[in-house]
Each structure stands twice: as structure tokens, then as C-alpha cells.
Design an enzyme around this catalytic site. Structure first.
Site, PDB file in Angstrom:
ATOM      1  N   ASN A  19      17.342  21.352   0.649  1.00 48.65           N
ATOM      2  CA  ASN A  19      16.901  22.734   0.440  1.00 48.65           C
ATOM      3  C   ASN A  19      15.637  22.698  -0.421  1.00 48.65           C
ATOM      4  O   ASN A  19      15.699  22.300  -1.585  1.00 48.65           O
ATOM      5  CB  ASN A  19      18.041  23.486  -0.255  1.00 48.65           C
ATOM      6  CG  ASN A  19      17.709  24.931  -0.575  1.00 48.65           C
ATOM      7  OD1 ASN A  19      16.538  25.329  -0.552  1.00 48.65           O
ATOM      8  ND2 ASN A  19      18.722  25.703  -0.891  1.00 48.65           N
ATOM      9  N   CYS A  30      14.351  31.323  -3.171  1.00 49.00           N
ATOM     10  CA  CYS A  30      14.477  30.955  -1.743  1.00 49.00           C
ATOM     11  C   CYS A  30      13.864  31.998  -0.821  1.00 49.00           C
ATOM     12  O   CYS A  30      13.506  31.698   0.319  1.00 49.00           O
ATOM     13  CB  CYS A  30      15.937  30.739  -1.388  1.00 49.00           C
ATOM     14  SG  CYS A  30      16.640  29.387  -2.343  1.00 49.00           S
ATOM     15  N   HIS A  76      15.885  30.202   6.207  1.00 51.39           N
ATOM     16  CA  HIS A  76      15.722  29.385   4.999  1.00 51.39           C
ATOM     17  C   HIS A  76      16.793  28.304   5.024  1.00 51.39           C
ATOM     18  O   HIS A  76      17.957  28.572   5.320  1.00 51.39           O
ATOM     19  CB  HIS A  76      15.867  30.260   3.753  1.00 51.39           C
ATOM     20  CG  HIS A  76      16.195  29.475   2.536  1.00 51.39           C
ATOM     21  ND1 HIS A  76      15.405  28.430   2.103  1.00 51.39           N
ATOM     22  CD2 HIS A  76      17.249  29.538   1.674  1.00 51.39           C
ATOM     23  CE1 HIS A  76      15.942  27.899   1.018  1.00 51.39           C
ATOM     24  NE2 HIS A  76      17.064  28.554   0.742  1.00 51.39           N
TER      25      HIS A  76
HETATM   26  O1  UT7 Z   1      19.184  28.306  -1.262  1.00 53.80           O
HETATM   27  C1  UT7 Z   1      19.692  29.280  -2.116  1.00 53.80           C
HETATM   28  C2  UT7 Z   1      21.014  29.706  -1.705  1.00 53.80           C
HETATM   29  N1  UT7 Z   1      21.965  28.655  -1.855  1.00 53.80           N
HETATM   30  C3  UT7 Z   1      23.008  28.621  -1.072  1.00 53.80           C
HETATM   31  O2  UT7 Z   1      23.113  29.427  -0.197  1.00 53.80           O
HETATM   32  C4  UT7 Z   1      24.063  27.578  -1.342  1.00 53.80           C
HETATM   33  C5  UT7 Z   1      25.418  28.186  -1.124  1.00 53.80           C
HETATM   34  N2  UT7 Z   1      26.555  27.329  -1.464  1.00 53.80           N
HETATM   35  C6  UT7 Z   1      26.779  26.123  -0.883  1.00 53.80           C
HETATM   36  O3  UT7 Z   1      26.001  25.673  -0.088  1.00 53.80           O
HETATM   37  C7  UT7 Z   1      28.094  25.428  -1.176  1.00 53.80           C
HETATM   38  O4  UT7 Z   1      28.911  26.271  -1.953  1.00 53.80           O
HETATM   39  C8  UT7 Z   1      27.910  24.068  -1.901  1.00 53.80           C
HETATM   40  C9  UT7 Z   1      27.308  23.064  -0.962  1.00 53.80           C
HETATM   41  C10 UT7 Z   1      27.048  24.237  -3.124  1.00 53.80           C
HETATM   42  C11 UT7 Z   1      29.274  23.532  -2.345  1.00 53.80           C
HETATM   43  O5  UT7 Z   1      30.145  23.419  -1.258  1.00 53.80           O
HETATM   44  P1  UT7 Z   1      31.620  24.006  -1.333  1.00 53.80           P
HETATM   45  O6  UT7 Z   1      32.254  23.714  -0.060  1.00 53.80           O
HETATM   46  O7  UT7 Z   1      31.502  25.448  -1.743  1.00 53.80           O
HETATM   47  O8  UT7 Z   1      32.281  23.120  -2.460  1.00 53.80           O
HETATM   48  P2  UT7 Z   1      32.880  23.560  -3.880  1.00 53.80           P
HETATM   49  O9  UT7 Z   1      31.813  23.949  -4.824  1.00 53.80           O
HETATM   50  O10 UT7 Z   1      34.006  24.506  -3.677  1.00 53.80           O
HETATM   51  O11 UT7 Z   1      33.491  22.179  -4.376  1.00 53.80           O
HETATM   52  C12 UT7 Z   1      34.577  21.561  -3.691  1.00 53.80           C
HETATM   53  C13 UT7 Z   1      34.916  20.261  -4.410  1.00 53.80           C
HETATM   54  C14 UT7 Z   1      35.101  20.418  -5.904  1.00 53.80           C
HETATM   55  O12 UT7 Z   1      36.131  19.533  -6.289  1.00 53.80           O
HETATM   56  P3  UT7 Z   1      37.633  20.083  -6.520  1.00 53.80           P
HETATM   57  O13 UT7 Z   1      37.525  21.117  -7.610  1.00 53.80           O
HETATM   58  O14 UT7 Z   1      38.068  20.661  -5.216  1.00 53.80           O
HETATM   59  O15 UT7 Z   1      38.384  18.859  -6.924  1.00 53.80           O
HETATM   60  C15 UT7 Z   1      33.808  19.917  -6.474  1.00 53.80           C
HETATM   61  O16 UT7 Z   1      33.941  19.387  -7.778  1.00 53.80           O
HETATM   62  O17 UT7 Z   1      33.848  19.331  -4.244  1.00 53.80           O
HETATM   63  C16 UT7 Z   1      33.451  18.815  -5.514  1.00 53.80           C
HETATM   64  N3  UT7 Z   1      32.031  18.506  -5.459  1.00 53.80           N
HETATM   65  C17 UT7 Z   1      31.528  17.337  -5.018  1.00 53.80           C
HETATM   66  N4  UT7 Z   1      32.123  16.218  -4.577  1.00 53.80           N
HETATM   67  C18 UT7 Z   1      31.309  15.220  -4.193  1.00 53.80           C
HETATM   68  C19 UT7 Z   1      30.992  19.335  -5.792  1.00 53.80           C
HETATM   69  N5  UT7 Z   1      29.840  18.703  -5.567  1.00 53.80           N
HETATM   70  C20 UT7 Z   1      30.129  17.473  -5.090  1.00 53.80           C
HETATM   71  C21 UT7 Z   1      29.364  16.378  -4.684  1.00 53.80           C
HETATM   72  N6  UT7 Z   1      29.990  15.275  -4.230  1.00 53.80           N
HETATM   73  N7  UT7 Z   1      28.016  16.412  -4.695  1.00 53.80           N
END
Ligand code: UT7
Length: 336
Positions: free
Chosen positions: A293, A115, A263
Site C-alpha cells: 500500500n 490514501c 486505491h
Molecule cells: O490504505 C488505508 C486504508 N487501510 C485499509 O483499508 C486497511 C484495512 N485493514 C486491513 O487491511 C486488515 O485489517 C489488516 C491487514 C491490517 C489486518 O488483517 P486482519 O485480518 O484484520 O487481522 P487482525 O488485525 O484481526 O489480526 C489477526 C491476527 C492477530 O492475532 P490474534 O489476536 O488473532 O492472535 C494479530 O496479532 O493476526 C495477527 N497479526 C499478524 N500475524 C502475523 C497481525 N499482524 C500480523 C502479521 N503477521 N504481520
């Protein structure tokens, strides 16, 4: 020492639009989750048979940038290509671009900084121009993510985020003192290398080993892995630090920023940075809603759009900032 300016910008994204609803037909996800957590509404994916690859999308963006720079492809002294999704394991996409643009011969190198790739590539180009070694450097960021993502529910936390596309910039020697790239700032912290990674196929995870070690196919190193919340926390910290570093280096303050192009990792990250710096809405450019992204392509695509819309204009102080896998992060401060 010479100074470097951005003389031309271009972008290309595949025509195929993939909405959140489209993805919800492939995996257990939904528009509400994706919009709320990332801000993304749709992204572009290469469609089988449309002829797009990482290198060829880069060429399409590059041709626009070259034309806008008012130079010929034969004036290019160096190609710097940033991607994490090259067409081949080797050689890199830079040499493909040299061939596709029908440049007789020229140096070409690939930058692997994910990135932060575009900012690293700009910094490399800037050094060559500053020293007088080269006059025109073509910098490209391009990604074909859709070719390597897990579109089952197992991969949903990563696969919904990424999109395909390319952006390019022609960097050239500036005739006006004080106009152009004022400084670039690069960092890495390899202890977090595997927090956002794709382990193989690689020499350490070659195909027979992957199959032997994963008979059930449950730990799959050829799909990207991301420790989302950990990456998120590091991103907001490093974005802020590296923007401040660039401002301080040039004796600037936040009020001097005319346009911040972060980014496009996650709209929530951009909004956090905007709020932290108390920047008005018209001082930050975001387009993750449309493209997801696009890693190394995200800044040049966003910069091209902002410029096309007249949001980046002569005399403006423009700040580019990125964070991503490595971890790597960086910023560039530009007087347009
Ligand atoms: O570009 C390079 C750098 N990248 C970044 O900076 C990305 C940084 N991270 C993020 O943007 C976020 O952490 C994500 C968008 C990847 C994830 O968001 P989050 O708010 O951190 O969600 P999480 O990973 O804590 O997941 C929350 C819940 C989980 O379910 P439980 O365990 O709470 O039941 C996941 O299984 O959301 C679930 N989940 C989804 N649900 C529906 C994860 N992905 C999805 C999905 N649709 N696509």
C-alpha cells in the site's frame, strides 16, 4: 467551463525489493499471513544512500509524466503534491518539486488526505483548470513509508502493508468536449480520525512531551496506528458508495466501467468491491502484490501501469476510488 484531461502519467519506485520473507527476519510474521490477509508478496523500500526521498521520488515520476504529456516543465502552472510522509514537517514537498524541476516560480501546494490524497489532488487541479485559471497542473502522489514504520513485532499489523513509491499525472485543459474528468466526489468523516493515524511529533505531541508521557516507550505516537478491522469495514462500505455516487452523477451504470483503479489498500478490499459490482477481472487493476500500500502514490502508480499496458485507452470510462485515514474517501470518473 473548460474540461480537464490527463495528458501524461509517470511512476517511480525504489529498486530495493523487500519480500515477506525479508520482513519475517525482522519481526514475527510470515509470507502466508501477509499473502492471505493482504495479497502483498513484496514492496519497495528506500535504501539508505539511494538518494530517494518523498519529494525526489515525486520528481522522478513527474519528469516521465511531463515528457509523456508533451509539455515542458516551464509550462506547469501549478503543482499539487499529495503525501502523508513529507520530507519536512514544513514546508511541503510541492515547493521542493518546483525547485528540483528548476521551474522559475509557480504556485505549489500540498494535500494531506492520506490514501485519498491523489483523488483530492486531482479534484483540486480539475477545479483550477475548469475555471480557466490554469492550463497545466502537475499532480503527484508520493510516500516514504519505510522511513517511519515500526519494524518490530509490535508494529507488524501496519508495517507489513506499506511500501514506498511515487506516481504523477499532468492534468491539462482538454480540447475535446466530453473527454477527460467527468466528475470528482470527495468526503470526510473526522470522528474516526484517530482510527488510522500518526499522532506525533505534532504541536500536540511534541518531542519532550512524548518522552515525558512514555518513559517506558510502550505507547509510541510517532508510529502509525490502525484499527485494522474497523478501517476495513468502513473501506468496503465507502468504496462502494463513492463509486455509485460517481456513476449516478454521470448517468452511467456498472456495465459502462472499462477500468476500475481502486486505491491499493488491501487486495481483499479490492476483491470485495469487484465482487460487489460484479466486475470481470480485466476491469479492475491491482498491483498491491508488488508494491504494498503506497497510500497517495497507489492510484497514480496503478493508473500509470494500466495505461502502459494498454489497459486504459482512448474512449474508456475509468473510475478511480480511494478510502483512507481521516476518514477520507473519494472517486473520479474519467472519459479517457
Ligand atoms: O490504505 C488505508 C486504508 N487501510 C485499509 O483499508 C486497511 C484495512 N485493514 C486491513 O487491511 C486488515 O485489517 C489488516 C491487514 C491490517 C489486518 O488483517 P486482519 O485480518 O484484520 O487481522 P487482525 O488485525 O484481526 O489480526 C489477526 C491476527 C492477530 O492475532 P490474534 O489476536 O488473532 O492472535 C494479530 O496479532 O493476526 C495477527 N497479526 C499478524 N500475524 C502475523 C497481525 N499482524 C500480523 C502479521 N503477521 N504481520
Amino acid at each position: 467551463m473548460y474540461q480537464t484531461k490527463i495528458a501524461g502519467l509517470g511512476k517511480y519506485v525504489p529498486e530495493n525489493v523487500v519480500t515477506n520473507d525479508d520482513l519475517s527476519k525482522l519481526m514475527d510474521t510470515n509470507d502466508e499471513w501477509i499473502t492471505e490477509r493482504t495479497g502483498i508478496k513484496e514492496r519497495r523500500h528506500i535504501k539508505k544512500g539511494d538518494g530517494n526521498t518523498t519529494a525526489s521520488m515525486g520528481v522522478k515520476a513527474a519528469k516521465i509524466a511531463i515528457e509523456r504529456a508533451g509539455i515542458s516543465k516551464d509550462d506547469i502552472d501549478l503543482i499539487v503534491f499529495a503525501t502523508l510522509s513529507p520530507d519536512y514537517y514544513f514546508p511541503g514537498c510541492g515547493v521542493q518539486v518546483q525547485e528540483m524541476l528548476e521551474i522559475a516560480t509557480c504556485p505549489a501546494l500540498d494535500v494531506r488526505n492520506q490514501c485519498s490524497g491523489f483523488i483530492y489532488a486531482v479534484s483540486v487541479a480539475d477545479q483550477f483548470i475548469k475555471t480557466g485559471m490554469y492550463k497545466n497542473v502537475l499532480v503527484i502522489g508520493s510516500e516514504n513509508h519505510s522511513g517511519g514504520l515500526d519494524f518490530t513485532t509490535r508494529g507488524r499489523s501496519v508495517s507489513v502493508i506499506f511500501g514506498d513509491g511515487a506516481g504523477a499525472a499532468v492534468l491539462t485543459r482538454s480540447d475535446h468536449n466530453g473527454q477527460g474528468i467527468l466528475s470528482t466526489h470527495l468526503h470526510s468523516e473526522g470522528k474516526h480520525a484517530l482510527e488510522l493515524s500518526l499522532k506525533g511529533p505534532s504541536t500536540n505531541h511534541w518531542v519532550p512531551k512524548i518522552i515525558a508521557e512514555n518513559p517506558q516507550g510502550d505507547d509510541i505516537p510517532y508510529y502509525p496506528y490502525m484499527n485494522g478491522q474497523f478501517v476495513f469495514k468502513n473501506a468496503i462500505q465507502r468504496f462502494s458508495e463513492v463509486i455509485n455516487e460517481g456513476l449516478q452523477e454521470n448517468g452511467l451504470s456498472v456495465s459502462d466501467i472499462d477500468m476500475l483503479i481502486p486505491h491499493q489498500a488491501n487486495l481483499r478490499i479490492s476483491q470485495f468491491v469487484q465482487q460487489k459490482f460484479k466486475l470481470a477481472d480485466d476491469k479492475v487493476y491491482n498491483n498491491i502484490q508488488k508494491y504494498g500500500n503506497t497510500t497517495a502514490a497507489s492510484i497514480p502508480i496503478a493508473l500509470t501501469e494500466a495505461w502502459e499496458q494498454g489497459k486504459v485507452k482512448e474512449g474508456d470510462t475509468v473510475v478511480l476510488a480511494a478510502f483512507g485515514s481521516g476518514f477520507t474517501w473519494g472517486s473520479a470518473i474519467i472519459k479517457w
